[in-house]
Design an enzyme around this catalytic site. Structure first.
Site, PDB file in Angstrom:
ATOM      1  CG  HIS A 129       5.152  14.574  -7.525  1.00  0.00           C
ATOM      2  ND1 HIS A 129       5.068  13.314  -6.965  1.00  0.00           N
ATOM      3  CD2 HIS A 129       6.258  14.567  -8.304  1.00  0.00           C
ATOM      4  CE1 HIS A 129       6.086  12.591  -7.380  1.00  0.00           C
ATOM      5  NE2 HIS A 129       6.818  13.327  -8.209  1.00  0.00           N
ATOM      6  CB  SER A 146      10.099  11.963  -7.767  1.00  0.00           C
ATOM      7  OG  SER A 146       8.975  11.749  -8.579  1.00  0.00           O
TER       8      SER A 146
END
Length: 303
Positions: free
Chosen positions: A190, A87
């Site tokens: 996300h 991430s």
């Protein structure tokens, strides 16, 4: 091949940067990182409490700054043959690979954190970890609840995201064989809920220069090794609203013959996943400067 990996949001803890301030030049480097990111990183990493550093716009620059601080202190990093980040850790990986300058990485991650915090404030959303169970059954249940997979972490761990009510329903009636653990995060990262942040980050990324990677670098999008710096930055932008495929990254590590992993600060999460999914591959978590020698030894063994 030995590789370096860089953790994502949730890996921070109160005071974790304090031991790093004794490293030569650390305070000056963190002061510069603070200016670029727009966050007082020394105070955040040494004084602020868990709630304050959980704030997305603080946590993201703090994690990337810690990763780059420990990366710069790592002896023998010239033995690293590849990098990847989970991430937001992809920004640290991009800097370590030479795709982005540290200034560009910290500037962009500051913008990313603020934009994602703003997007998260639009609707009441969150994330939960789902441990165990049959993945196909879990994904089917997510469809029923209009939830989305956010992080495929491998090792039987899937992070899901969406409306708070839907997450509560999943926890109340979990899929057989699973445990559902609510995560202390500010929104459904996300997923489609982050679309406004994608556009903000895309505009900012268009203003920075991207170079070709000096080492292998794998993308969270699908685990592929990316050899084009501009393409990697495009993936960094899109990844804000798309799932993190760390499971595919780990599969790619195995296919590439990765023989050792060093996780940079704030370390522990990714080495834990690797120990379950990449059995037999040695891994060192660089949590404090005291771990640097062990990391350097691991890297040198592959030289």
């Amino acid at each position: 091949m030995r590789i370096a990996v860089f953790p994502g949001q949730g890996s921070q803890s109160p005071g974790f940067l304090a031991p790093w301030l004794d490293v030569d030049g650390a305070r000056d480097r963190l002061a510069q990182y603070s200016e670029w990111s727009g966050v007082d990183l020394i105070a955040a990493g040494t004084e602020w409490d868990a709630d304050r550093i959980r704030d997305t716009q603080v946590a993201q620059p703090l994690i990337v700054a810690a990763s780059l601080l420990s990366w710069n202190a790592l002896p023998g990093r010239d033995h690293v043959g590849g990098v990847a980040g989970h991430s937001v850790g992809e920004f640290a990986a991009a800097a370590a690979a030479g795709i982005l300058s540290e200034q560009a990485a910290l500037t962009l991650v500051g913008i990313r954190g603020r934009a994602m915090a703003e997007a998260a404030a639009i609707a009441e959303t969150g994330m939960s970890a789902v441990i165990g169970g049959d993945e196909a059954s879990v994904l089917s249940r997510l469809d029923e609840l209009d939830l989305a997979p956010a992080n495929y972490n491998g090792g039987g761990q899937l992070v899901v995201a969406g409306a708070i009510g839907a997450l509560q329903a999943l926890a109340a009636e979990p899929v057989a064989g699973t445990r559902v653990i609510p995560l202390q995060v500010a929104g459904a990262f996300h997923t489609r809920y982050m679309a406004p942040a994608v556009e903000t980050l895309r505009a900012a990324a268009a203003e920075v220069a991207a170079s070709e990677p000096a080492v292998a670098v794998w993308s969270n999008r699908d685990g592929r090794a990316i050899d084009d710096g501009s393409a990697f930055v495009d993936l960094l932008v899109d990844q804000v609203a798309s799932p993190v495929r760390w499971d595919l990254c780990m599969s790619a590590f195995a296919d590439a013959g990765v023989s050792g992993i060093v996780e940079l600060s704030p370390a522990g999460t990714l080495t834990g996943l690797a120990k379950r999914a990449l059995r037999g591959v040695p891994a060192v978590a660089v949590k404090t400067p005291a771990d640097l020698d062990a990391a350097a030894t691991l890297l040198a063994a592959d030289a």
